[in-house]
Write an enzyme that holds these catalytic residues in place. Structure first.
Site, PDB file in Angstrom:
ATOM      1  N   CYS A  65     -22.571 -78.363  86.423  1.00  0.00           N
ATOM      2  CA  CYS A  65     -23.807 -79.067  86.774  1.00  0.00           C
ATOM      3  C   CYS A  65     -23.652 -80.571  86.619  1.00  0.00           C
ATOM      4  O   CYS A  65     -24.285 -81.341  87.344  1.00  0.00           O
ATOM      5  CB  CYS A  65     -24.980 -78.552  85.946  1.00  0.00           C
ATOM      6  SG  CYS A  65     -24.700 -78.607  84.163  1.00  0.00           S
ATOM      7  N   HIS A 119     -27.580 -78.661  80.210  1.00  0.00           N
ATOM      8  CA  HIS A 119     -27.630 -78.578  81.665  1.00  0.00           C
ATOM      9  C   HIS A 119     -28.060 -79.906  82.264  1.00  0.00           C
ATOM     10  O   HIS A 119     -28.914 -80.602  81.721  1.00  0.00           O
ATOM     11  CB  HIS A 119     -28.631 -77.483  82.054  1.00  0.00           C
ATOM     12  CG  HIS A 119     -28.665 -77.191  83.522  1.00  0.00           C
ATOM     13  ND1 HIS A 119     -27.596 -76.685  84.204  1.00  0.00           N
ATOM     14  CD2 HIS A 119     -29.658 -77.342  84.440  1.00  0.00           C
ATOM     15  CE1 HIS A 119     -27.914 -76.520  85.478  1.00  0.00           C
ATOM     16  NE2 HIS A 119     -29.164 -76.924  85.650  1.00  0.00           N
TER      17      HIS A 119
END
Length: 827
Positions: free
Chosen positions: A367, A789
């Site tokens: 990510c 994330h």
């Protein structure tokens, strides 16, 4: 004795397969037999994505893997590839998503351990595919001959071996990942002295079809009376099933139970190898070996595996790997797990489709890369260079090793809209989203961090990627300078506290790509409210409850943070009577990258953690009041010899070590100097002793001005003492204005630059107005930048779009106050 010799393994005879004229397709294959190659172990096989485009096995026409080059090619690029590589034989791999099996409503047993929970999540997240294989032969006028492999037709041996070698090989991108997911195994303490009982005629077969559990008779598989794995005990030759999962699936536990039975009889037979994972490795053998011993209880290395297998009649050279290793199963889990869905959660977000609205598939902790790519390919310089056509792809002679080609491929795929659509039904072609595996591998270069499957800092990756792009463009002689979109310099104004004379210094070699904004937590606007809320939560927690009040997050205003970062610094020991230093922008770049320093080192826990604070960022930013002015009317320029006393050299590695522990950088530098560069322990003790000093944290002294030769010789000596070559030290210090710590960072980020043949940058940085508009930002959720994330919010045609890996939606409430890296465009 003759009976002893009968038990020795017979050397494997290479199976050449069926003769060249075997099977109903022999006549069609005859002209092509010389073209089929067998992929050697570890060879680069590209069978997951097209090297020219974003096509993959789930695309409408699948992926064509050349059986000479082992390169994957999409249908639209076959003509181009064949004209370049003159390749005529391909294996077409076409996959279609299978609908998940409908589950009966039944009570699912609760997971009893983390391993059980992972097993359950893996089963639920797994996506299965129907796979179709077709052999494709190109004749004159590009006419195709198709040979379906659905029913395993008899093929000439060299053809079958070529196909098998491709299907058994790991894709080159996956192979690269597996290196990073290999567990850190240790050699078993039992391996070199392993007891192996006499075989008494008992020999294990090399044929997987003969393997069965010695306790239940179960064979390998998932059906009735089958077990998902079989393990050979290397001491007594017993074959047993692997461990049973929490829900009853997996193995039948017989391998473990056999070890425990033998243990109860006073026999220590700890090592077992997973059948199906054994392959030859040079002069030895490798495979998954597990130690059941109480003091190990984990996967281990058996350096004598080849000999231990030979004792039971197994020749590793005669075996092919048929089962996934533990590392491969862990990697599968990481690929399959759905990351994200963390920001704007609970809102009905409208999907966004079209050009520039393409998601990037998370390949397991990627990510950080996906967010940075979305940010870069939203701005004109990168779009113009890589996204307007496919010239770099068509011109490349080695697309699978060419970073510029892969940048062109990814950018065009992201901006074209060809991969932005509603997820198709099960069983239909699927090209939604882009899986940039080959790009990730090439962009990582020699960096172990970015080659790994671990989470990384997005800003670190931005710097790394820009460096890789700079090298690639420089190597190609293209003249492209994308760094110029972000680069700027700062100007220092020094004023003598006695004479009030001034000196302005703008170092054009010290070019920055991000403006680092430190958060002054002491300027928090709602500190009292936050403390009241925290005290209430602590009190309720002590009573075993949970506070249900609306959370109170500390808030610092942007203007306060900016003023704090731009405030004057007092240098009492500099010059003849002390100096006041003011830092301002020397230039304003077309795009300003602003990094909010949200992370600090917590001395109480000795870990890095995020500052829980809101910092609302403005949509429009005017930095003109913070532009350096140069000598003004009425100011008197300072004499050259009165400027700054050269700062004593200090070890930048020690400084960095102390900064990581949470101490202010200026205090760390002074501590290292005051303790004579005697290491972090002495410097830390000095800092702790002087933390109550009125002058703490001791303002930075500006770096000594470069000497006639270019840089301060003391700084050069200090870097050379760390093992770096003199030319590289000179260039590093030239590029960073003599700052030793930044010079060390420069050296490590330019491993291929010797510094011998290149002069400092001569191209002037771009400069424009200081007014900016917010056009994008990357946010991070997690304890620190190495986990959690990353997502991106990008402004497209006046509307905010939320990019969460492959999920692309219209944003309802962009979290401008929670970002980590902000992108501003010059107005």
């Amino acid at each position: 004795p003759p009976e002893w010799w009968a038990q020795m393994p017979v050397a494997a005879v290479e199976d050449t397969g069926a003769p060249d004229d075997a099977g109903e397709h022999a006549e069609a294959l005859k002209p092509y037999l010389s073209k089929f190659r067998v992929a050697a172990k570890g060879a680069g096989v590209y069978k997951e994505e097209c090297v020219y485009s974003c096509a993959r096995c789930t695309s409408e026409h699948g992926l064509f893997v050349g059986l000479e080059s082992f390169l994957g090619v999409g249908d639209a690029w076959l003509a181009h590839h064949r004209s370049r590589a003159h390749e005529d034989v391909f294996l077409n791999i076409t996959r279609r998503r299978k609908a998940p099996e409908e589950k009966e409503d039944a009570d699912v047993p609760a997971a009893k351990s983390v391993a059980d929970a992972i097993s359950q999540i893996t089963k639920e997240a797994r996506v299965d595919y129907d796979e179709k294989l077709t052999l494709v032969l190109f004749g004159e006028d590009a006419q195709r001959t198709l040979i379906s492999l659905d029913d395993n037709p008899l093929l000439p041996g060299k053809v079958q071996k070529s196909i098998d070698s491709v299907m058994k090989a790991n894709d080159v991108g996956r192979q690269d990942d597996l290196k990073d997911w290999q567990p850190d195994l240790k050699e078993s303490r039992y391996a070199r002295e392993l007891e192996q009982v006499a075989t008494e005629g008992k020999v294990a077969s090399c044929n997987p079809a003969d393997w069965k559990c010695g306790k239940t008779g179960a064979t390998m598989g998932k059906g009735e009376n089958q077990t998902e794995s079989l393990w050979l005990n290397l001491s007594d030759g017993f074959i047993g099933g692997g461990r049973r999962n929490w829900d009853g699936t997996g193995g039948n536990n017989s391998a473990l139970e056999h070890y425990e039975d033998m243990k109860s009889l006073g026999k220590e037979y700890p090592l077992s190898v997973k059948l199906g994972t054994i392959t030859a490795d040079g002069d030895g053998a490798v495979g998954d070996v597990f130690s059941y011993a109480a003091d190990e209880g984990d996967m281990v290395i058996d350096p004598l595996l080849k000999e231990h297998l030979a004792h039971w009649g197994i020749d590793a050279a005669a075996l092919d790997k048929t089962e996934k290793t533990i590392a491969e199963m862990e990697l599968d889990f990481n690929y399959q797990f759905e990351w994200g869905r963390v920001l704007e959660d609970g809102k009905e977000l409208e999907p966004a489709y079209g050009p520039g609205l393409t998601g990037l598939i998370n390949m397991g902790n990627t990510c950080y890369m996906n967010s940075i790519l979305q940010l870069l390919f939203s701005i004109e310089p990168f779009i113009a260079t890589y996204g307007t056509n496919l010239d770099l792809v068509t011109a490349s002679t080695s697309p699978h090793t060419d970073l510029r080609c892969q940048l062109n491929k990814i950018a065009h795929g992201m901006l074209s809209g060809n991969h932005s659509a509603v997820q198709p039904p099960f069983g239909m072609p699927d090209e939604v989203g882009i899986r940039p595996k080959l790009f990730k591998m090439l962009a990582a270069g020699s960096s172990e961090e970015f080659k790994s499957g671990s989470q990384q800092d997005a800003v670190d990756y931005l710097y790394h990627l820009l460096t890789q792009i700079e090298r690639a463009e420089k190597g190609a002689g293209s003249g492209v300078n994308l760094d110029g979109a972000f680069e700027f310099v700062m100007q220092d104004r020094l004023e003598c506290n006695q004479t009030k004379k001034v000196k302005y210094n703008t170092n054009m070699q010290d070019r920055r790509k991000t403006f680092d904004l430190k958060i002054p937590m002491h300027l928090c606007k709602n500190q009292a409210e936050y403390e009241t809320y925290s005290a209430k939560c602590d009190e309720i927690k002590k009573q075993g409850g949970k506070c249900e009040d609306e959370p109170v997050v500390r808030r610092v205003e942007f203007q306060d943070a900016l003023e704090f970062n731009m405030q004057d610094a007092d240098l009492p020991d500099a010059g003849k009577g002390g100096l006041t230093k003011r830092t301002r922008f020397g230039t304003f770049p077309p795009y300003l990258l602003l990094q909010v320093m949200r992370y600090e080192f917590d001395m109480s826990t000795m870990t890095s953690h995020k500052l829980e604070v809101d910092l609302p960022m403005p949509d429009n930013l005017d930095l003109n009041p913070y532009r350096g002015t140069g000598l003004q009317e009425g100011e008197v320029e300072m004499d050259e010899d009165v400027t700054v006393t050269p700062a004593p050299a200090c070890n930048p590695a020690t400084v960095a070590q102390l900064v990581e522990m949470g101490f202010p950088e200026s205090a760390c530098k002074k501590a290292v100097i005051e303790t004579g560069n005697n290491g972090a322990e002495a410097a830390m003790a000095w800092v702790m002793e002087h933390m109550e000093d009125a002058a703490f944290p001791f303002a930075d002294e500006p770096a000594a001005a470069p000497a006639a030769g270019g840089v301060d010789e003391g700084a050069v000596s200090m870097l050379m003492a760390m093992g770096f070559e003199r030319p590289k030290c000179l260039k590093a210090l030239q590029q960073t204005g003599g700052d030793q710590e930044r010079a060390v960072d420069w050296i490590f980020s330019h491993p291929d630059d010797s510094g011998a043949d290149e002069a400092p940058a001569t191209v002037q940085p771009n400069d424009g107005d200081g007014k900016y508009e917010l056009v994008g930002f990357v946010s991070h959720v997690g304890r620190n930048t190495s986990c959690g994330h990353y997502v991106a919010h990008i402004k497209k045609d006046g509307k905010w779009i939320f990019f969460n890996d492959e999920k692309v939606v219209h944003s309802q409430d962009p979290p401008r106050d929670c970002g980590y890296l902000y992108l501003y465009k010059q107005l």
